[in-house]
Scaffold this active site. Structure first.
Site, mmCIF file in Angstrom:
data_model
loop_
_atom_site.group_PDB
_atom_site.id
_atom_site.type_symbol
_atom_site.label_atom_id
_atom_site.label_comp_id
_atom_site.label_asym_id
_atom_site.label_seq_id
_atom_site.Cartn_x
_atom_site.Cartn_y
_atom_site.Cartn_z
ATOM 1 N N HIS A 57 41.946 45.406 38.416
ATOM 2 C CA HIS A 57 41.084 44.893 36.984
ATOM 3 C C HIS A 57 40.392 43.564 37.090
ATOM 4 O O HIS A 57 40.155 42.880 36.326
ATOM 5 C CB HIS A 57 42.002 44.892 35.741
ATOM 6 C CG HIS A 57 41.218 45.499 34.584
ATOM 7 N ND1 HIS A 57 41.626 45.689 33.304
ATOM 8 C CD2 HIS A 57 39.815 45.490 34.382
ATOM 9 C CE1 HIS A 57 40.803 46.226 32.680
ATOM 10 N NE2 HIS A 57 39.524 45.799 33.085
ATOM 11 N N CYS A 105 44.404 41.174 29.776
ATOM 12 C CA CYS A 105 44.783 41.513 31.033
ATOM 13 C C CYS A 105 43.948 40.747 32.131
ATOM 14 O O CYS A 105 44.563 39.965 32.865
ATOM 15 C CB CYS A 105 44.771 42.849 31.621
ATOM 16 S SG CYS A 105 43.368 43.782 31.260
#
Length: 476
Positions: free
Chosen positions: A139, A85
């Protein structure tokens, strides 16, 4: 006022005029429509290539994303910048390879972050007069809080990267890991939200919501607020779905995805995808109610290929692996009247392309000194031929070795840490040395290694790859 302030004021005056002239010249708009478009970018997390109905799923009904595809364009050969990710998220925001920032794996929510030296799509659009907001998973570092619940300021977060408003979860250990292990990350996700730098309190309705609903509802709130103001906006919504932990989505999605013969995790996964689709439906409905659907570019994709319960179809590999099961993802683009409806394209696209494409849609020129690794796909979205490979040149990927693939089968060998793609040819390498070569057009499932058949082709691509690996990096 400093130089940057004057430049921002000038941009806000000039860009709308420039944009109108550009789109009229390109035939993308009728002469009466001169308002700059809103942009909504939706990103799923660990969604497989075939997890949507419009991409072939028979396991989950996704009527709202299917509607989006029917009213716009599907790109069936679109790639994430990484098989995990964080690197892909850096690519989306900056239009650059993650390796440029020495991002070679996912961040572990401790002390890494996207450097402020990176120019992001949010900064470019904000400086051109757009309202900017980020909702959902981040993130990219910088989301730690102090004991009082205020966001720590020693690391950059969404606001430092151009988002005037944001709502996301606190991303620090051991909190995140504990909620993941307890499978409460979604069902109690509203209890650990940060909004515009402050922790959301228990009196806020969002704190009692399922995370997916809390994010979908805040997107709706922002759309209505921005539409009422008349200011064009960029809304960046990054769902956490369908990333683990797999948790049962609320009704009616749980009951609607029950099926004989599936495991508990398959049921949870399917309910999560259907729940995300329902929240996409909320967002589309908010655009309709606000009367701005016709002037909004909506994009939907995923940060990497499927993990465990996701569906990659016949593709090889999955999350953490550099075969196409880990990299190839759906892309849907809708802009009524600008992107012809009901089309499908097998043109190559990459998450590096999203920044130049969105800026082109907004009429925001890229600074002359801003390096980029992607191409503007807007003309192709509007019906023109795609960029030729001669124009694009080789495309590269790098990912530090994860020896375990996040699937139910072992990771394919030989292991690879880099990829080079040029047209039909895809080379996988380990520390710059070729290990596999595929004709991806004739063999999309990467079943026939042609390394020994075309050694000169492999050597040429490996030489370019090694040169790319040696290029200067921007250290965080």
């Amino acid at each position: 006022m400093n130089r940057r302030g004057w430049r921002r004021c000038l941009q806000r005056l000039v860009i709308p005029v420039v944009w109108a002239a550009q789109v009229l010249a390109a035939g993308l708009l009728p002469a009466a429509a001169t308002a700059r478009p809103n942009i909504v970018l939706l990103l799923a997390d660990d969604l497989g290539y075939r997890d949507l109905g419009c991409f072939g799923s028979t396991a989950v009904e996704t009527p709202h994303l299917d509607r989006l595809a029917a009213e716009g364009l599907k790109l069936t050969d679109f790639y994430a910048a990484s098989a995990v990710c964080t690197p892909t998220r850096a690519s989306i925001l900056t239009g650059r390879y993650p390796l440029r920032f020495d991002i070679r794996q996912h961040f572990r929510d401790i002390d890494r972050f996207l450097p402020t030296s990176a120019t992001t799509i949010a900064e470019l659009l904000r400086d051109a007069g757009y309202a900017t907001a980020h909702v959902g998973k981040w993130h990219l570092g910088g989301l730690h809080v102090d004991p009082a619940g205020r966001r720590s300021t020693d690391q950059p977060g969404p606001r430092q990267h151009g988002f005037e408003h944001f709502q996301t979860q606190i991303e620090q250990q051991p909190l995140r890991g504990r909620m993941g292990a307890d499978r409460t990350l979604f069902r109690q996700g509203g209890t650990v939200l940060l909004r515009d730098g402050e922790r959301v309190g228990p009196e806020d309705p969002a704190s009692a919501k399922h995370l997916t609903d809390a994010n979908g509802d805040f997107c709706v709130e922002l759309i209505e607020r921005f539409a009422a103001s008349g200011q064009p906006f960029f809304l960046n919504c990054w769902w956490l779905v369908p990333h683990k932990p797999y948790e049962p989505a609320p009704e009616p999605h749980w009951s609607a995805t029950a099926a004989p013969g599936i495991t508990d995790d398959q049921h949870r996964f399917r309910s999560m995808v259907r729940h995300m689709d329902a929240n996409v439906g909320k967002i589309l409905a908010a655009l309709d109610r606000s009367g701005i659907t016709e002037n909004t570019l909506v994009l939907f994709t995923s940060d990497n290929g499927a993990a465990f319960e996701g569906d990659v179809g016949t593709l090889k590999g999955g999350k953490t692996d550099l075969h196409d099961g880990g990299l190839r993802v759906p892309l849907i683009a809708r802009w009524p009247g600008r992107v012809p409806a009901g089309r499908q394209s097998d043109a190559f696209g990459h998450t590096n392309d999203l920044l130049p494409t969105c800026c082109a849609a907004a009429g925001v020129p890229l600074p002359d000194d801003l390096p980029g690794d992607g191409l503007n796909l807007l003309p192709h979205l509007a019906g023109s031929p795609p960029p030729a490979w001669q124009q694009r040149g080789p495309v590269y990927w790098q990912l530090d070795l994860y020896k375990r693939m996040q699937r139910h089968e072992p990771k394919p060998k030989p292991y690879a840490t880099e990829v080079a793609r040029l047209g039909r040819w895809k080379l996988l390498a380990r520390d710059g040395e070729p290990v596999e070569l595929f004709d991806i057009e004739a063999d999309p499932d990467e079943a026939r290694n042609l390394l020994k058949v075309f050694p000169e082709r492999a050597a040429e691509m490996a030489s370019g790859l090694r040169a790319w690996l040696r290029e200067e990096r921007i250290e965080p």
